[in-house]
Design a protein around this motif. Structure first.
Motif, PDB file in Angstrom:
ATOM      1  N   ALA A 233      -4.558   2.903 -13.508  1.00  0.00           N
ATOM      2  CA  ALA A 233      -3.674   4.874 -13.064  1.00  0.00           C
ATOM      3  C   ALA A 233      -5.082   5.185 -12.212  1.00  0.00           C
ATOM      4  CB  ALA A 233      -2.748   5.432 -13.906  1.00  0.00           C
ATOM      5  N   TRP A 234      -6.021   5.413 -12.997  1.00  0.00           N
ATOM      6  CA  TRP A 234      -6.947   6.675 -12.678  1.00  0.00           C
ATOM      7  C   TRP A 234      -8.449   5.746 -11.520  1.00  0.00           C
ATOM      8  CZ3 TRP A 234      -7.646  10.906 -12.468  1.00  0.00           C
ATOM      9  CH2 TRP A 234      -7.435  12.415 -13.945  1.00  0.00           C
ATOM     10  N   TRP A 235      -7.912   3.775 -11.467  1.00  0.00           N
ATOM     11  CA  TRP A 235      -8.577   3.585 -10.421  1.00  0.00           C
ATOM     12  C   TRP A 235      -7.498   3.916  -9.459  1.00  0.00           C
ATOM     13  CZ3 TRP A 235     -13.514   1.551  -9.285  1.00  0.00           C
ATOM     14  CH2 TRP A 235     -14.545   1.203 -10.743  1.00  0.00           C
ATOM     15  N   LEU A 236      -6.425   3.761  -9.028  1.00  0.00           N
ATOM     16  CA  LEU A 236      -5.991   3.451  -8.097  1.00  0.00           C
ATOM     17  C   LEU A 236      -5.859   4.778  -7.475  1.00  0.00           C
ATOM     18  CD1 LEU A 236      -2.742   1.245  -9.407  1.00  0.00           C
ATOM     19  CD2 LEU A 236      -4.467   0.452  -8.065  1.00  0.00           C
ATOM     20  N   VAL A 237      -6.027   5.631  -8.658  1.00  0.00           N
ATOM     21  CA  VAL A 237      -6.342   7.083  -7.659  1.00  0.00           C
ATOM     22  C   VAL A 237      -7.266   6.515  -6.833  1.00  0.00           C
ATOM     23  CG1 VAL A 237      -6.495   9.572  -8.321  1.00  0.00           C
ATOM     24  CG2 VAL A 237      -4.593   8.104  -9.230  1.00  0.00           C
ATOM     25  N   VAL A 238      -8.875   6.966  -7.340  1.00  0.00           N
ATOM     26  CA  VAL A 238      -9.992   6.769  -6.782  1.00  0.00           C
ATOM     27  C   VAL A 238      -9.705   5.789  -5.613  1.00  0.00           C
ATOM     28  CG1 VAL A 238     -11.985   6.098  -7.845  1.00  0.00           C
ATOM     29  CG2 VAL A 238     -11.291   7.933  -9.277  1.00  0.00           C
ATOM     30  N   LEU A 239      -9.586   4.626  -6.149  1.00  0.00           N
ATOM     31  CA  LEU A 239      -9.252   4.192  -4.658  1.00  0.00           C
ATOM     32  C   LEU A 239      -8.815   4.554  -3.237  1.00  0.00           C
ATOM     33  CD1 LEU A 239      -8.859   0.496  -5.407  1.00  0.00           C
ATOM     34  CD2 LEU A 239     -11.023   1.426  -5.032  1.00  0.00           C
ATOM     35  N   ASN A 240      -7.759   5.462  -3.627  1.00  0.00           N
ATOM     36  CA  ASN A 240      -6.983   5.757  -2.551  1.00  0.00           C
ATOM     37  C   ASN A 240      -7.511   7.023  -2.082  1.00  0.00           C
ATOM     38  OD1 ASN A 240      -4.240   6.194  -1.716  1.00  0.00           O
ATOM     39  ND2 ASN A 240      -4.811   8.218  -2.305  1.00  0.00           N
ATOM     40  N   VAL A 241      -8.163   7.475  -3.057  1.00  0.00           N
ATOM     41  CA  VAL A 241      -9.454   8.606  -2.592  1.00  0.00           C
ATOM     42  C   VAL A 241     -10.183   8.196  -1.541  1.00  0.00           C
ATOM     43  CG1 VAL A 241     -10.587  10.844  -2.749  1.00  0.00           C
ATOM     44  CG2 VAL A 241      -8.423  10.941  -4.176  1.00  0.00           C
ATOM     45  N   ALA A 242     -11.154   7.123  -2.189  1.00  0.00           N
ATOM     46  CA  ALA A 242     -11.936   6.946  -1.742  1.00  0.00           C
ATOM     47  C   ALA A 242     -12.498   5.927  -0.392  1.00  0.00           C
ATOM     48  CB  ALA A 242     -12.907   5.956  -2.348  1.00  0.00           C
ATOM     49  N   LEU A 243     -11.044   4.753  -0.502  1.00  0.00           N
ATOM     50  CA  LEU A 243     -10.853   3.830   0.567  1.00  0.00           C
ATOM     51  C   LEU A 243      -9.619   3.977   1.305  1.00  0.00           C
ATOM     52  CD1 LEU A 243     -12.456   2.456   3.217  1.00  0.00           C
ATOM     53  CD2 LEU A 243     -11.640   0.676   1.355  1.00  0.00           C
ATOM     54  N   PRO A 244      -8.657   5.170   1.264  1.00  0.00           N
ATOM     55  CA  PRO A 244      -6.798   4.921   2.027  1.00  0.00           C
ATOM     56  C   PRO A 244      -6.413   3.617   2.187  1.00  0.00           C
ATOM     57  CG  PRO A 244      -7.744   7.110   2.291  1.00  0.00           C
ATOM     58  CD  PRO A 244      -8.861   6.167   1.945  1.00  0.00           C
ATOM     59  N   GLY A 245      -5.064   3.498   1.789  1.00  0.00           N
ATOM     60  CA  GLY A 245      -5.163   1.257   2.083  1.00  0.00           C
ATOM     61  C   GLY A 245      -5.104   0.601   1.214  1.00  0.00           C
ATOM     62  N   SER A 246      -6.301   0.636   0.817  1.00  0.00           N
ATOM     63  CA  SER A 246      -6.982  -0.076  -0.630  1.00  0.00           C
ATOM     64  C   SER A 246      -6.525  -0.434  -1.826  1.00  0.00           C
ATOM     65  CB  SER A 246      -8.676   0.096  -0.652  1.00  0.00           C
ATOM     66  OG  SER A 246      -8.349   1.024  -1.597  1.00  0.00           O
ATOM     67  N   VAL A 247      -5.365   0.903  -1.910  1.00  0.00           N
ATOM     68  CA  VAL A 247      -4.498   0.560  -3.251  1.00  0.00           C
ATOM     69  C   VAL A 247      -3.550  -0.194  -2.924  1.00  0.00           C
ATOM     70  CG1 VAL A 247      -2.776   1.917  -4.655  1.00  0.00           C
ATOM     71  CG2 VAL A 247      -5.214   2.802  -4.124  1.00  0.00           C
TER      72      VAL A 247
END
Length: 434
Positions: free
Chosen positions: A5-19
């Motif tokens: 969950a934390w990884w997905l949240v961070v990825l959404n902030v850092a690079l939207p669409g990557s999740v």
């Protein structure tokens, strides 16, 4: 699942669409990634243009089409970010994360979503409001080249009232700016100048070849400089049939011709500021700070005789009502004192109108601004003038007040001597030889 969950949240902030590419709808993810990369490239290009070619940047973002394009881009990205973040919350599967982590993950994701989408939405709103404001104030017309390396702008402070037949300029000055360096010189023109000459070819100049009211009087109650506006506007508008089509008015055109006759300068543009509307603009900006030099009264009515209370010397924070009285007060003072106070108020307003203050109160500022300013400056010149103004702010502003202390008698002015005084002030400073 908590780490996921934390990884997905961070990825959404850092690079939207990557999740979505990694754990969800890949088609949506590829679209989101493309939008993110495109937005990042567009932002990088915008910053580069601003740093390397600020005039081009300012021209684009003071243009109606440029502002609408920015508004659409921000609104589009705000919606894309909102969709991607909501989908990320779905993919996180909070119910399978640790009980203690669930509220933190949900609150953080929601806060970032509101911050980014809200900022993008507000940016789109500001861009659309700015587009409407600029279109309502500035005209669509051809640009004018500098004359003798300078731009000369007539600045009028309009003072309408129930006791007057139309508006009469209460404050008149010519701002002459070096088109290369941005060095500005303000020439303050007393409103009570008499026998005012007009520039060659002036319609009113043909009626008053020896100066305004010099021979047989004039068609107003006082044959002085600021009465020219009233006579042209109310009594002789037929002499200026094309004024409205040029974004001007008969009174403004006649005043420009008179200012050119006084100064010997060619005036390309004018800016008329409604002093009463100035009050709303000051309130929209949260008031202004003024260092009062001498006691100035606030009056109870438009007669300017009954004193309600006095501004005492020292630093004063004024709202629009009090700032307007500070600038217009006439009790126990002279026109020259008022000219100095009005200039002081204008400088204080410019200091208060910083980017952060304007952006946070943009709606109120834009609404007040539409009521305050009338000008024939074309919208296509805004980028150039804003860039030039940035240079002007780094230099001291020269002042040429046409007052008795400078040898100017308003009742019997020597206009040849006035032109010599102005020419000397505008003469370029010689570059010292090594």
């Amino acid at each position: 699942m908590t780490k996921r969950a934390w990884w997905l949240v961070v990825l959404n902030v850092a690079l939207p669409g990557s999740v979505q590419v990694l754990a969800g709808n890949r088609r949506l993810g590829r679209f989101g990634l493309g939008a993110t990369i495109a937005f990042a490239l567009l932002a990088a290009v915008t910053v580069a243009v601003y740093v390397l070619w600020p005039e081009i940047f300012l021209t684009i973002f003071t243009n109606t089409y440029g502002l609408w394009a920015a508004a659409l881009a921000l609104a589009f990205y705000g919606v894309v970010w909102l969709i991607l973040t909501l989908d990320t919350l779905r993919l996180v599967r909070l119910v399978r994360a640790g009980p203690r982590a669930r509220p933190t993950i949900a609150l953080l994701t929601t806060a970032v979503m509101v911050l980014v989408s809200g900022t993008a939405g507000y940016g789109a709103y500001v861009a659309m409001t700015a587009s409407g404001f600029l279109s309502s104030v500035f005209v669509a017309g051809p640009t004018e080249p500098p004359i003798d390396g300078r731009y000369n702008v007539l600045l009028l402070g309009g003072d309408a009232g129930a006791d007057r037949d139309g508006l009469r300029p209460d404050s008149i000055s010519v701002v002459s700016v070096d088109a290369t360096t941005g060095q500005a010189t303000t020439i303050s023109l007393p409103r009570n100048l008499q026998n005012v000459p007009f520039s060659a070819g002036s319609a009113l100049g043909e009626l008053y070849p020896e100066g305004y009211g010099a021979i047989d009087g004039c068609d107003t109650d006082a044959c002085q400089f600021n009465s020219i506006y009233t006579e042209a506007e109310v009594k002789r508008s037929f002499l200026y049939p094309d004024a409205a089509a040029q974004g001007s008015s008969p009174g403004i055109q006649a005043t420009i011709e008179a200012a050119q006759g006084i100064t010997g300068l060619t005036i390309q543009y004018f800016v008329l500021i409604d002093m009463q509307g100035f009050s709303d603009l000051i309130d929209a900006l949260g008031g202004i700070d003024i260092d009062v030099q001498n006691r100035v009264p606030v009056h109870t009515d438009e007669t300017f005789t009954k004193v309600l209370f006095w501004f005492e010397p020292g630093e004063q924070h004024m709202d629009g009502y009090h700032a307007l009285w500070f600038a217009r007060s006439r009790h126990g003072t002279s026109d020259y004192d008022r000219m100095q106070r009005q200039t002081q108020m204008q400088e204080a307003l410019l200091a208060q109108a910083n980017p952060a203050n304007v952006l946070t109160k943009f709606q109120a500022v834009a609404k007040a601004g539409k009521q305050v300013v009338k000008t024939d400056v074309p919208q296509g010149m805004l980028g150039y003038f804003v860039n030039l103004a940035a240079k002007t702010k780094t230099l001291p502003i020269n002042a040429v007040p046409l007052i008795p202390e400078n040898g100017v008698d308003p009742e019997n002015p020597d206009y040849a001597a006035i032109k010599v005084l102005i020419d000397a002030a505008l003469a370029p400073v010689p570059t010292p030889t090594p």
